[in-house]
Design a protein around this motif. Structure first.
Motif, PDB file in Angstrom:
ATOM      1  N   LEU A   1       6.516   5.575  -4.612  1.00  0.00           N
ATOM      2  CA  LEU A   1       5.482   4.841  -3.823  1.00  0.00           C
ATOM      3  C   LEU A   1       4.959   3.752  -4.322  1.00  0.00           C
ATOM      4  O   LEU A   1       5.237   3.581  -5.628  1.00  0.00           O
ATOM      5  CB  LEU A   1       4.496   5.843  -3.506  1.00  0.00           C
TER       6      LEU A   1
ATOM      7  N   ASN B   1      -0.868   2.442  -6.610  1.00  0.00           N
ATOM      8  CA  ASN B   1      -2.220   2.494  -6.014  1.00  0.00           C
ATOM      9  C   ASN B   1      -2.012   3.008  -4.632  1.00  0.00           C
ATOM     10  O   ASN B   1      -3.236   3.085  -4.063  1.00  0.00           O
ATOM     11  CB  ASN B   1      -2.842   1.340  -6.017  1.00  0.00           C
ATOM     12  N   SER B   2      -0.946   3.367  -3.974  1.00  0.00           N
ATOM     13  CA  SER B   2      -0.948   4.185  -2.768  1.00  0.00           C
ATOM     14  C   SER B   2      -0.885   5.490  -3.055  1.00  0.00           C
ATOM     15  O   SER B   2      -0.308   5.936  -3.907  1.00  0.00           O
ATOM     16  CB  SER B   2       0.163   3.696  -1.900  1.00  0.00           C
ATOM     17  N   THR B   3      -1.382   6.326  -1.922  1.00  0.00           N
ATOM     18  CA  THR B   3      -1.782   7.758  -2.321  1.00  0.00           C
ATOM     19  C   THR B   3      -0.963   8.594  -0.977  1.00  0.00           C
ATOM     20  O   THR B   3      -0.663   7.769   0.095  1.00  0.00           O
ATOM     21  CB  THR B   3      -2.926   8.190  -2.411  1.00  0.00           C
TER      22      THR B   3
ATOM     23  N   LYS C   1      -9.218   8.791   2.994  1.00  0.00           N
ATOM     24  CA  LYS C   1      -7.853   8.017   2.512  1.00  0.00           C
ATOM     25  C   LYS C   1      -7.466   8.433   1.242  1.00  0.00           C
ATOM     26  O   LYS C   1      -6.657   7.962   0.476  1.00  0.00           O
ATOM     27  CB  LYS C   1      -8.169   6.340   2.335  1.00  0.00           C
TER      28      LYS C   1
ATOM     29  N   LYS D   1      -1.413  10.459  -6.562  1.00  0.00           N
ATOM     30  CA  LYS D   1      -0.397   9.613  -6.954  1.00  0.00           C
ATOM     31  C   LYS D   1      -0.398   9.697  -8.461  1.00  0.00           C
ATOM     32  O   LYS D   1      -1.074  10.507  -9.190  1.00  0.00           O
ATOM     33  CB  LYS D   1      -1.095   8.080  -6.814  1.00  0.00           C
TER      34      LYS D   1
ATOM     35  N   ALA E   1       2.940   7.118   3.530  1.00  0.00           N
ATOM     36  CA  ALA E   1       1.970   7.124   2.407  1.00  0.00           C
ATOM     37  C   ALA E   1       0.894   6.294   2.853  1.00  0.00           C
ATOM     38  O   ALA E   1       0.968   5.496   3.719  1.00  0.00           O
ATOM     39  CB  ALA E   1       2.503   6.526   1.042  1.00  0.00           C
ATOM     40  N   ASN E   2      -0.382   6.339   2.439  1.00  0.00           N
ATOM     41  CA  ASN E   2      -1.487   5.614   2.828  1.00  0.00           C
ATOM     42  C   ASN E   2      -1.450   4.129   1.687  1.00  0.00           C
ATOM     43  O   ASN E   2      -0.992   4.343   0.417  1.00  0.00           O
ATOM     44  CB  ASN E   2      -2.859   6.485   2.224  1.00  0.00           C
ATOM     45  N   GLU E   3      -1.619   3.357   2.424  1.00  0.00           N
ATOM     46  CA  GLU E   3      -1.510   2.060   1.742  1.00  0.00           C
ATOM     47  C   GLU E   3      -2.486   1.763   0.632  1.00  0.00           C
ATOM     48  O   GLU E   3      -3.545   2.229   0.945  1.00  0.00           O
ATOM     49  CB  GLU E   3      -1.658   0.813   2.623  1.00  0.00           C
ATOM     50  N   GLY E   4      -2.080   1.449  -0.386  1.00  0.00           N
ATOM     51  CA  GLY E   4      -2.816   0.897  -1.291  1.00  0.00           C
ATOM     52  C   GLY E   4      -3.751  -0.201  -1.276  1.00  0.00           C
ATOM     53  O   GLY E   4      -3.645  -0.997  -0.542  1.00  0.00           O
ATOM     54  N   ASN E   5      -5.142  -0.098  -1.693  1.00  0.00           N
ATOM     55  CA  ASN E   5      -6.190  -1.143  -1.248  1.00  0.00           C
ATOM     56  C   ASN E   5      -5.898  -2.181  -2.130  1.00  0.00           C
ATOM     57  O   ASN E   5      -6.111  -3.502  -2.646  1.00  0.00           O
ATOM     58  CB  ASN E   5      -7.537  -0.726  -1.539  1.00  0.00           C
TER      59      ASN E   5
END
Ligand code: SF4
Ligand code: SF4
Lengths: 145, 145
Positions: free
Chosen positions: A20, A23-25, A62, A66, A141-145
């Motif tokens: 990944l 910073n994405s989870t 969110k 990670k 995955a959830n995008e990292g901010n």
DNA sequence: GATATCAAAGACTCATGTTGTCCTTGATTA
DNA sequence: TAATCAAGGACAACATGAGTCTTTGATATC
């Protein structure tokens, strides 16, 4: 005398987490789906890994998991020790343990295995999987901010 | 993920058998007494060792067990493999196994342990025990003819 | 602030393997 | 023939692994 399935799950999950972007989870839900196993069970394993400092979790919408260490520093042994515990494979309950040769031989041999596992890093497996990403596990995955 | 007690018992029994003079035998009764465990359970372990070719048994009045290989050729691994089985510690049930890196790393590391155990011989332990025969296990063997 | 989404954790069940016992069978020697 | 040995099957007890269910608590979004 076998590795538990939990170790297998943990290794695969860690390898995936390493693929990944920073910073994405990703949630336990998705992770469990990829490996076809129950989210609650995998959750326990991930909690272990979190307590072991290998990954970190953030609750909430969110949230997810990670890796919480430099990606190239996570060895096989790190994961195995966290999941299986770090006691010795052979241990004698006797108390006349003074310089016992049997235990010594057994433990030294085990140490050879551990030394090797401590020099093999999951990031290499992750890279290898990404190359031939044909039949490997995939998830969103959830995008990292 | 631990060695079974059976392995411990087997190792100690083998070491003791190696201290016996050539062609003398000892019964499971005495062997069990030394280690404070049930004769019938130890018997099953010894049967395994016999089937593995490490020892041989002779029934009847003056019967019992004795090693059936050159004394300096019996390694730790020989005993462990016979008792624990020789399958790998890590095995994945998946079928896309084609050149799997994870399994490969795990198996190679295990092999390091096994290689070491295959180069450590019980006879050395037996000699060591005989030297400081103070608190070591003792029993009476049947005289060889 | 309510709600949806996430992990953490306890209690529980189920499967499996280890450890051990009991009893029978079968071979060998005296 | 009787005593002494191992082999083996059936079983019980226990420990651990594997997995489920449900509750709690934290966080972000609206
Ligand atoms: S000799 Fe070593 S392994 Fe054997 S009973 Fe003593 S301490 Fe344990
Ligand atoms: S990558 Fe290797 S260890 Fe993982 S599921 Fe496939 S064969 Fe098994």
């Amino acid at each position: 005398m076998k590795y538990s399935k939990a170790t297998n799950y943990a290794l695969h999950t860690m390898v995936y987490l390493l693929t990944l972007p920073r910073n994405s989870t990703i949630g336990v839900q998705s992770l469990a789906e990829m490996q076809n196993l129950s989210p609650t069970y995998l959750s326990k394993i991930l909690t272990k890994l979190a307590k072991g400092g290998l990954i970190e979790s953030t609750p909430g919408v969110k949230g997810g998991y990670k890796v919480s260490k430099p990606k190239d520093e996570i060895s096989f042994l790190d994961v195995i020790k966290t999941v299986e515990g770090d006691s010795n494979l052979f241990h004698c309950s006797m108390d006349h343990n003074e310089g016992c040769m049997i235990e010594r031989v057994m433990t030294e041999a085990e140490q050879n295995m551990k030394d090797d596992l401590d020099n093999k890093f999951l990031i290499d497996i992750a890279h290898d999987m990404e190359e031939k990403n044909s039949n490997t596990i995939k998830g969103k995955a959830n995008e990292g901010n």
